[in-house]
Write an enzyme that holds these catalytic residues in place. Structure first.
Site, PDB file in Angstrom:
ATOM      1  N   LYS A 252      -0.455  -2.405  -7.085  1.00 44.68           N
ATOM      2  CA  LYS A 252       0.344  -2.947  -6.221  1.00 44.68           C
ATOM      3  C   LYS A 252       1.235  -3.631  -6.773  1.00 44.68           C
ATOM      4  O   LYS A 252       2.358  -3.182  -7.685  1.00 44.68           O
ATOM      5  CB  LYS A 252      -0.367  -3.622  -5.235  1.00 44.68           C
TER       6      LYS A 252
ATOM      7  N   TRP B   8     -10.460  -1.555   4.035  1.00 50.02           N
ATOM      8  CA  TRP B   8     -11.454  -1.334   2.890  1.00 50.02           C
ATOM      9  C   TRP B   8     -12.100  -2.371   3.150  1.00 50.02           C
ATOM     10  O   TRP B   8     -13.103  -2.375   2.148  1.00 50.02           O
ATOM     11  CB  TRP B   8      -9.689  -2.587   1.601  1.00 50.02           C
TER      12      TRP B   8
ATOM     13  N   ASP C  91     -11.823  -8.979  -3.186  1.00 48.03           N
ATOM     14  CA  ASP C  91     -11.130  -7.926  -2.886  1.00 48.03           C
ATOM     15  C   ASP C  91      -9.284  -8.351  -3.610  1.00 48.03           C
ATOM     16  O   ASP C  91      -8.913  -8.625  -1.812  1.00 48.03           O
ATOM     17  CB  ASP C  91     -11.337  -7.015  -2.743  1.00 48.03           C
TER      18      ASP C  91
END
Lengths: 357, 357
Positions: free
Chosen positions: B193, B102, B169
């Protein structure tokens, strides 16, 4: 008491969709898991995504014609940006039709990319009609229009013939009427009117129009990347896609777009007939451009406002106030709205007439 | 049978959140309407959005410190693009730490905007550790890092001191541990999440860092526009925001971030202790950089795979296979995962050891 939900969006969906969606939040496909906690890569959800994408093309009669359906995130407002990124050539130009607030939003985003020509606009008349005296320039990279204007209660009942790609924001009338969808090259629609809850956007794109701009496209904005990744370039809005899938199934099981169109025409005819007949009301949109999704109307005499508002609220109606830029009332009569609810509104309008005599 | 859901995301949420969310799909706040059919401008949903935004700042200790919380659409992958658009100056430069898939995605999107410097990377070692021998350049427009690497099972346990804006992030460890959040200038996290279902992204941004690039920012990508419109610039992902709000309330009612951190440390300690003790298993991440959210491990001898897979499936465990780029197994032990489920996994690992002796 039964509610009659005339909200412009997010808006009414079929009751069976609410029930199945609620059940899936508790237990999806008898997996023992909520649809909110499963991987988007799980077999069951991949099947939902694949079937939803196929169902869109089937319902629109676009199977085998070079189109791809995608369920992306970010809202139709993000498509205002994705469209020029994907279709406007470097030093190219685009042609836009300005028919309302959302069309104007699309124009605003396109302008920074290049030469964005507004080839027709009804802004000067508060968007009360659809411009018709325009020509689509043959040398533009694409033509962009908005098929239905939720706020102003107008709808395009015909589309221009042109040789350049046609892009259409169908957010508020997708799946409500049959069109020759193969005349469009890119259709997009936020789900939250006829298709599902807020949270996903349907894109139907003819693959051959992509890849010709010479522009570097950020990955997340590149339709080709999303096509290559089968609409799973990044985590999709799982619940919104699933609920849209349930709605598409309902649509298919209830006769498809043709059956919806007939129902919608009946509902619109019933309501417009009352607006035109009842001396207390007037429509806001030019008659020939009236929307069959969003019916906008005014009380001729605002002195009746309090009484009318009392009556429709007492009848279980919600979501009726018009958008501030038009005022008055807006009855959104999307696919899932039964004609019985429209009849309730018409009865209230008649009751107001009687009580004010 | 009770399921133990170790999915990496979308992932487990509290059972009471599933129940309240399902109820709202049938009837939201006793309105007689589904949360899927109400206007995002309705009083009840505006209250949800306002309270959710306030709760985020409260839980993070950022009230009154110049921060704004936003719930936007498009996924964290869209933030990979929004961040350089909003923070990278024309002819400026940015510094990125490359700690996994990511992070690499964020770097890829930033590169087309300008000088994107990767100041540290563990790519050559398949991202099995967090680089530490790097210096954040004082003349970069911002520093970007990924606090937890879902795929590789690593987590930043400290952050560099720097004078430039820090962007992080936190998609896979937001609200899982207490940090001095005021040391960050922009935090973003996909909800799916620790916070909610897929479909919304939380952004927490210090307002003073915005508006300094000299760059034209498309409206939909401009954080300032979203702040001005109180996170309603366009239709938000209503259901995903509501479900995130329910999860934030659960978090507050269960002791806040401090209590979560303690529970998460206990769960991680239990599982890593077994990985280190059991002769059949090994961890994939360097010990000091191990994630307390995503625990990645391998069978030392792949001959045990069939037996192990049979055992954990029989115990009601799901979502355990590792990402293809690491292989083996990944146990994601997010906030809502009870320690009892981790114990079930540990028991299965012990059972494998016994049965293979």
């Amino acid at each position: 008491m039964k509610k009659h939900n005339f909200s412009a969006g997010p808006s009414i969906l079929p009751q069976e969709v609410f029930e199945k969606a609620a059940q899936a939040v508790l237990d999806f496909n008898n997996s023992g898991l909520s649809i909110l906690e499963i991987s988007h890569r799980s077999k069951d959800f991949v099947a939902v995504m694949e079937e939803a994408r196929a169902l869109v093309l089937e319902l629109m009669g676009l199977e085998g014609k070079g189109y791809q359906a995608l369920f992306l995130s970010g809202g139709a407002s993000l498509e205002f940006l994705r469209v020029p990124y994907n279709l406007m050539k470097m030093h190219g130009k685009a042609a836009y039709l300005d028919t309302g607030t959302w069309a104007a939003g699309a124009i605003k985003e396109a302008r920074q990319f290049g030469d964005t020509n507004v080839i027709g606009s009804s802004k000067a008349d508060n968007y009360s009609y659809i411009p018709k005296d325009y020509t689509v320039p043959a040398d533009a990279d694409y033509f962009h229009c908005t098929s239905n204007n939720t706020i102003f209660g107008t709808q395009m009942h015909s589309f221009p013939e042109t040789t350049i790609p046609v892009v259409c924001d169908m957010s508020s009338d997708i799946f409500s009427r049959n069109l020759d969808f193969s005349k469009f090259d890119l259709i997009y629609a936020g789900a939250q009117k006829n298709m599902g809850p807020a949270g996903t956007t349907l894109i139907v794109v003819k693959e051959s129009i992509l890849g010709h701009t010479g522009r570097v496209i950020p990955s997340i904005l590149d339709y080709k990347q999303h096509i290559d990744k089968e609409s799973m370039y990044n985590t999709p809005s799982v619940f919104a896609v699933y609920t849209s899938y349930l709605t598409l199934q309902w649509l298919k099981n209830n006769g498809g777009i043709d059956a919806m169109e007939k129902r919608n025409n009946d509902k619109a005819a019933l309501l417009y007939a009352e607006i035109d007949r009842n001396p207390l009301f007037s429509g806001t949109a030019k008659t020939k451009d009236r929307s069959r999704m969003n019916v906008t109307f005014l009380l001729k005499d605002e002195a009746h406002t309090e009484q009318f508002d009392k009556l429709w609220k007492a009848a279980g109606i919600s979501g009726l106030p018009g958008h501030r830029s038009v005022g008055g009332y807006r009855a959104s009569i999307y696919n899932a709205m039964p004609i019985e609810s429209v009849q309730v509104l018409v009865d209230v309008m008649k009751e107001l007439e009687r009580s004010s005599q």
